[in-house]
Design a protein around this motif. Sequence first.
Motif, PDB file in Angstrom:
ATOM      1  N   TYR A  20       0.846  -1.198   0.000  1.00 32.39           N
ATOM      2  CA  TYR A  20       0.000   0.000   0.000  1.00 32.39           C
ATOM      3  C   TYR A  20       0.886   1.255   0.000  1.00 32.39           C
ATOM      4  O   TYR A  20       0.711   2.148  -0.821  1.00 32.39           O
ATOM      5  N   CYS A  50     -10.980   3.268   1.607  1.00 30.72           N
ATOM      6  CA  CYS A  50      -9.581   3.652   1.792  1.00 30.72           C
ATOM      7  C   CYS A  50      -9.544   4.885   2.687  1.00 30.72           C
ATOM      8  O   CYS A  50     -10.297   5.836   2.484  1.00 30.72           O
ATOM      9  N   CYS A  83      -8.275   7.907   0.214  1.00 31.87           N
ATOM     10  CA  CYS A  83      -9.012   8.422  -0.947  1.00 31.87           C
ATOM     11  C   CYS A  83     -10.487   8.034  -0.956  1.00 31.87           C
ATOM     12  O   CYS A  83     -11.231   8.491  -1.818  1.00 31.87           O
ATOM     13  N   CYS A  88      -5.940  -0.877  -2.402  1.00 34.96           N
ATOM     14  CA  CYS A  88      -6.793   0.222  -2.839  1.00 34.96           C
ATOM     15  C   CYS A  88      -6.563   0.411  -4.336  1.00 34.96           C
ATOM     16  O   CYS A  88      -5.444   0.703  -4.749  1.00 34.96           O
ATOM     17  N   CYS A  99      -5.106   4.129  -4.941  1.00 38.12           N
ATOM     18  CA  CYS A  99      -3.780   4.474  -4.411  1.00 38.12           C
ATOM     19  C   CYS A  99      -2.678   3.549  -4.943  1.00 38.12           C
ATOM     20  O   CYS A  99      -1.503   3.890  -4.875  1.00 38.12           O
TER      21      CYS A  99
HETATM   22 ZN    ZN Z   1      -6.848   4.864  -1.691  1.00 37.11          ZN
END
Ligand code: ZN
Length: 325
Positions: free
Chosen positions: A233, A300, A303, A320, A323
Amino acid sequence: MPELPEVETIRRGLERTIVGKKIADVTVRLPKIVSMGPKVVSNIRNNDKAKAQEFREMLRGCRIISIKRRAKMLIMELVRNLTPSPSPISERGVRHAADRVRSRMLLLVHLKMTGQLVFAKKGEKKNMKILNLPNARREVLPHKYTHVIFIFFDGSRLYYNDMRQFGYLRLVQDEDLKNVRELAEYGPEPRELTMEYLGAKAKRRPKFSIKLFLMDPRVVAGIGNIYSDEILYWAGVRPARTLRSLHRPEFLAIFQAIPKVLNAAVKAQGSSVGDFFKVDGTEGRYGRAHMVYGRYGQRCKKCGTLIKSVKLGGRTGSFCPKCQQ
Ligand SMILES: [Zn+2]
């Protein structure tokens, strides 16, 4: 399953509580958890009571002098002071000064899926959750998943609990350590990694996914399902990406995210998901910081996009889609 931050948290907890203590007795309630010698566990993992008795005899009177960690393995260093009696007298009638023989042993502890080590002071009733779930019931130790109990001379205790019974406690002599297969096969610790090393390893398996690559203990030690998700991530890379598809800046971002995530997790004393508890029986805090792991279907934190999951070789990766590319 505890990963590097959880095992390191336990190591630090043991360092604070049991180093310097002398073992008065050991109760082995499930002999298959304990073994001796450098051989692989599967060969000697049985419920032989005589073996458990031998394990107990070898540990009684030993003092714990250090706790180390290699990958997800804890290594307790033990010393036994043997005082022969009477003091030996040489042929010339002179007493030997060295009347104490020191013998060093190592107790290897692997928690595997659900192993726990919990310390209790003299007379302290440790009442803890069996599983780290909101509605899990509490029980006083020892409970039915407590398989080994160390009793120290000062009356304090160390409990080894393991619901699924995959973990082990193995006693080896110092010189046998090199023959312990798991230790020989582990890749470097994350702090020892270099870009060159990772790049060379990645070139050998171009079609392999980055998530499974990070989770391979022969590539790097101590990263499992939780931290591979979180590292990817923060690197902005999707877990299913193949190694050959990664551009150098992406590979560099992953390399940099490894210490960033693991150090933050050690600082927060691990992620209490599943059965992980600290040595004092309380929970680690890193679970609250998770961005993707265990958050499938949630939004997320950065976002607001819904977190997705992907199956990779029997494991599930969460990411995500906005992202991570
Ligand atoms: Zn995100």
